[in-house]
Every structure is written in C-alpha cells, then in structure tokens.
Design an enzyme around this catalytic site. Structure first.
Site, PDB file in Angstrom:
ATOM      1  N   ALA A 131      44.274  36.894  44.849  1.00  0.00           N
ATOM      2  CA  ALA A 131      44.709  38.287  45.007  1.00  0.00           C
ATOM      3  C   ALA A 131      45.990  38.623  44.255  1.00  0.00           C
ATOM      4  O   ALA A 131      46.526  39.722  44.417  1.00  0.00           O
ATOM      5  CB  ALA A 131      44.909  38.592  46.497  1.00  0.00           C
ATOM      6  N   GLY A 162      44.270  40.965  38.743  1.00  0.00           N
ATOM      7  CA  GLY A 162      42.876  41.310  38.492  1.00  0.00           C
ATOM      8  C   GLY A 162      42.198  42.076  39.608  1.00  0.00           C
ATOM      9  O   GLY A 162      42.798  42.915  40.285  1.00  0.00           O
ATOM     10  N   ILE A 163      40.939  41.753  39.831  1.00  0.00           N
ATOM     11  CA  ILE A 163      40.112  42.477  40.789  1.00  0.00           C
ATOM     12  C   ILE A 163      40.598  42.269  42.216  1.00  0.00           C
ATOM     13  O   ILE A 163      40.551  43.189  43.039  1.00  0.00           O
ATOM     14  CB  ILE A 163      38.640  42.049  40.634  1.00  0.00           C
ATOM     15  CG1 ILE A 163      38.119  42.500  39.266  1.00  0.00           C
ATOM     16  CG2 ILE A 163      37.772  42.641  41.741  1.00  0.00           C
ATOM     17  CD1 ILE A 163      36.797  41.909  38.876  1.00  0.00           C
ATOM     18  N   TYR A 190      30.583  27.843  34.506  1.00  0.00           N
ATOM     19  CA  TYR A 190      30.872  29.137  35.132  1.00  0.00           C
ATOM     20  C   TYR A 190      29.581  29.815  35.581  1.00  0.00           C
ATOM     21  O   TYR A 190      29.472  30.276  36.726  1.00  0.00           O
ATOM     22  CB  TYR A 190      31.630  30.038  34.158  1.00  0.00           C
ATOM     23  CG  TYR A 190      31.880  31.434  34.695  1.00  0.00           C
ATOM     24  CD1 TYR A 190      32.876  31.650  35.642  1.00  0.00           C
ATOM     25  CD2 TYR A 190      31.125  32.518  34.268  1.00  0.00           C
ATOM     26  CE1 TYR A 190      33.103  32.928  36.157  1.00  0.00           C
ATOM     27  CE2 TYR A 190      31.339  33.789  34.767  1.00  0.00           C
ATOM     28  CZ  TYR A 190      32.332  33.989  35.718  1.00  0.00           C
ATOM     29  OH  TYR A 190      32.546  35.247  36.223  1.00  0.00           O
ATOM     30  N   SER A 192      28.806  37.412  39.195  1.00  0.00           N
ATOM     31  CA  SER A 192      28.871  37.842  37.807  1.00  0.00           C
ATOM     32  C   SER A 192      27.471  38.156  37.292  1.00  0.00           C
ATOM     33  O   SER A 192      26.473  37.653  37.825  1.00  0.00           O
ATOM     34  CB  SER A 192      29.503  36.736  36.955  1.00  0.00           C
ATOM     35  OG  SER A 192      29.361  37.005  35.576  1.00  0.00           O
ATOM     36  N   THR A 243      41.096  35.959  48.333  1.00  0.00           N
ATOM     37  CA  THR A 243      41.533  34.854  47.476  1.00  0.00           C
ATOM     38  C   THR A 243      41.710  35.363  46.047  1.00  0.00           C
ATOM     39  O   THR A 243      41.066  36.312  45.628  1.00  0.00           O
ATOM     40  CB  THR A 243      40.516  33.693  47.493  1.00  0.00           C
ATOM     41  OG1 THR A 243      39.269  34.133  46.938  1.00  0.00           O
ATOM     42  CG2 THR A 243      40.290  33.188  48.900  1.00  0.00           C
TER      43      THR A 243
END
Length: 316
Positions: A10, A13-14, A163, A141, A8
């Site tokens: 995708a 970024g990472i 967050y 995170s 997801t």
C-alpha cells in the site's frame, strides 16, 4: 465499529490509490492498515494520506510477503483486531525474472501468492466470524495465462513466466478459497487493474529516457479511445477494488475477474469477465499449497530449535 481494511503493497501504486479512494469515500468509518515491506516508503504513504485526511486512522504493518517468518510475525500483530472487513492484495512483483528466497521459495511465487495465502490462513480468526462477512480481493492481471501454469511446478522453478504463473495461481486460489471459506463468512474475489503506469510497470518496459516516456504518454491516452483497458493511472486502476468494497461479497461471482476499465472520455467503470479456470485445478492447487505451508512451518520450527541452544550459550 469501524471497518478494518488491510492492504498489502500500500505504499505506492494501486494499493495506495485504493487507500486514498476509500478514505475519500468514508474517512471516519474506516481503519486502514498499510502492510508494506519498505518502512520509510510506508511512512511517507501514511503521511500523505493523513495530509489529505487528517482525521483518518491509518496504521502501518511491516511485512515482507516473500518471507514466511515475516508473514507469521505480522499476522500476530493483526490478530489484535477483532475483525477485518476487507483484505486487498497489492500488485506484487511485476517481473518475469525470478530468484530464490532465503526460505528456499521462488520469489515471485512467494511474494505474489504464497505469502498472502499464508496470511489468510493465519488471520482466519479475524476474517471468519459468525454473523459477519469479510472480503478478500486479489489483484490479478490480464497476463494470467493458463499456459504459464503447471500443477507439477506451482512455484514455476523451471519456467520462464513466473509473474504470469503467479497471477493465474491467484485466480485459481480465489475460487478454491470460496469453496472452503464462504460458509465461514469469508468471500474471495479477483480484479484486474488494466494497463497502469506505475513504478512496477516502468520496471519491465524498455529503459527509455524520461523525456521519451513524457512524449509517449499522449499516445497512450489516444489508444484509450480504442481500448478501455488502458486505465493508465493508479487511481483508475483501483476502480474495481473500490467498486468491490461497496458490494455485498456474497453477491459476487466467484468465477469472474472484475476489470477496472476507463472509457475514451475518462469515465471509470467495472466489468466482470469469466476466468479461464476450473474447480478441479483450483482444488489441486489448494491442496499443494496446504502441503507447502505444512512443510514451511516444520522447517521454521526446526530452525528455531537449532538457534535456541546457541542463544542459551550466549546468555551463559
């Protein structure tokens, strides 16, 4: 049979970096599915991957994890696959400002946690199969703090750190999913990408002119000599995700968060750190999420019933 990997977020970024690294490792043995909300950006990401790996099998799946109906609809498409080897979540929404979705959910909570939880529940038939193991990897995170989370307010409606709360919830949920799904062949893990400079990161940092960020980048690289958590690039940040893909899921520690780290010399490696979570809290969260899922399914069913008579009137 090819390994099916669903990622997801995708399109950048990472998530996109993970896809690139997976295809570089094994182009012909993988079937990638990019689950993204923004179709044009997803198409651009797919085109970039196919340019680098023309023989790759890369599919697109439109899905907005903040929308219950979007998740359920996307899950029906994914169920065509007989098995999913790896399901990796993207970074989600990186913000401490929140809003309410049309479903009545807090947006950060829905996008980063609940939508993925609902997707896992819907995809149980393809994630859990006898004689096979599947892997679920959550991108958490270092900002996942217990102090930001409350079982009395799992959506963080009244708090100021949505967050942080959503990422701590991710850590808790991963542990509980292992308790309920390991016996079915599904194993859940958590990673931390480190400090990565992506569009999401720039979104929460001060709005400096572009040239100032260019001047600051060498400073960040210098800081990495003293702290290995400054991974900086999406490629480096995806290190733990890529490392987990090559491990046996059943051998991983359910209480560990696997950190992407980069040395001062630029070498990437993965290191586990024990999470600040308890099994009791994780189970309590799991029960609350099941209840919320039940409530949202009822709400969606009632909404569909209300629209049916209107549809009949239009047809007549």
């Amino acid at each position: 049979m090819k390994k099916v990997v669903l990622v997801t977020g995708a399109n950048s970024g990472i998530g996109l970096a993970l896809c690139e690294r997976l295809l570089s490792h094994d182009t012909e043995g993988l079937h990638l599915c990019l689950a993204c909300r923004n179709v044009p950006r997803a198409q651009a990401a797919r085109a970039a991957l196919l340019t680098s790996h023309p023989a790759a099998q890369v599919d697109l799946l439109q899905m907005d994890t903040s929308s219950v109906s979007s998740v359920l609809s996307a899950a029906q498409e994914v169920k065509v696959s007989k098995v999913i080897t790896m399901f990796a979540t993207g970074e989600g929404i990186l913000t401490q400002k929140d809003s309410v979705t049309p479903d009545g959910l807090q947006q950060v909570f829905a996008t980063n946690l609940f939508g993925h939880f609902l997707l896992v529940r819907e995809l149980e038939p393809v994630l859990c199969q006898e004689g096979r193991t599947s892997q679920l990897v959550w991108t958490s995170s270092s900002n996942a703090h217990r102090s930001a989370f409350s079982l009395e307010d799992i959506q963080h409606r009244t708090g100021t750190q949505p967050y942080s709360s959503s990422k701590y919830s991710t850590d808790l949920l991963s542990l509980s999913l292992n308790q309920h799904y390991n016996k079915k062949g599904l194993y859940s893990s958590v990673i931390c990408p480190g400090f990565v400079m992506t569009n999401l990161t720039f979104g929460i940092l001060p709005s400096f002119p572009a040239f100032l960020w260019t001047l600051l980048m060498p400073v960040f690289w210098l800081i990495r000599v003293f702290t290995n958590t400054f991974t900086l690039t999406p490629y480096n940040g995806a290190e733990a995700l890529f490392w987990l893909f090559r491990q046996k899921p059943e051998s991983l520690d359910p209480y560990a968060k696997y950190h992407s780290l980069t040395s001062g010399l630029g070498n990437n490696y993965t290191q586990p750190h024990k999470m600040d979570i308890t099994f009791e809290t994780s189970e309590s969260l799991y029960i609350k999420l099941l209840q919320l899922e039940n409530d949202m399914r009822k709400k969606l069913a009632e909404k569909e019933k209300e629209t049916q008579p209107a549809d009949r009137l239009l047809k007549t």
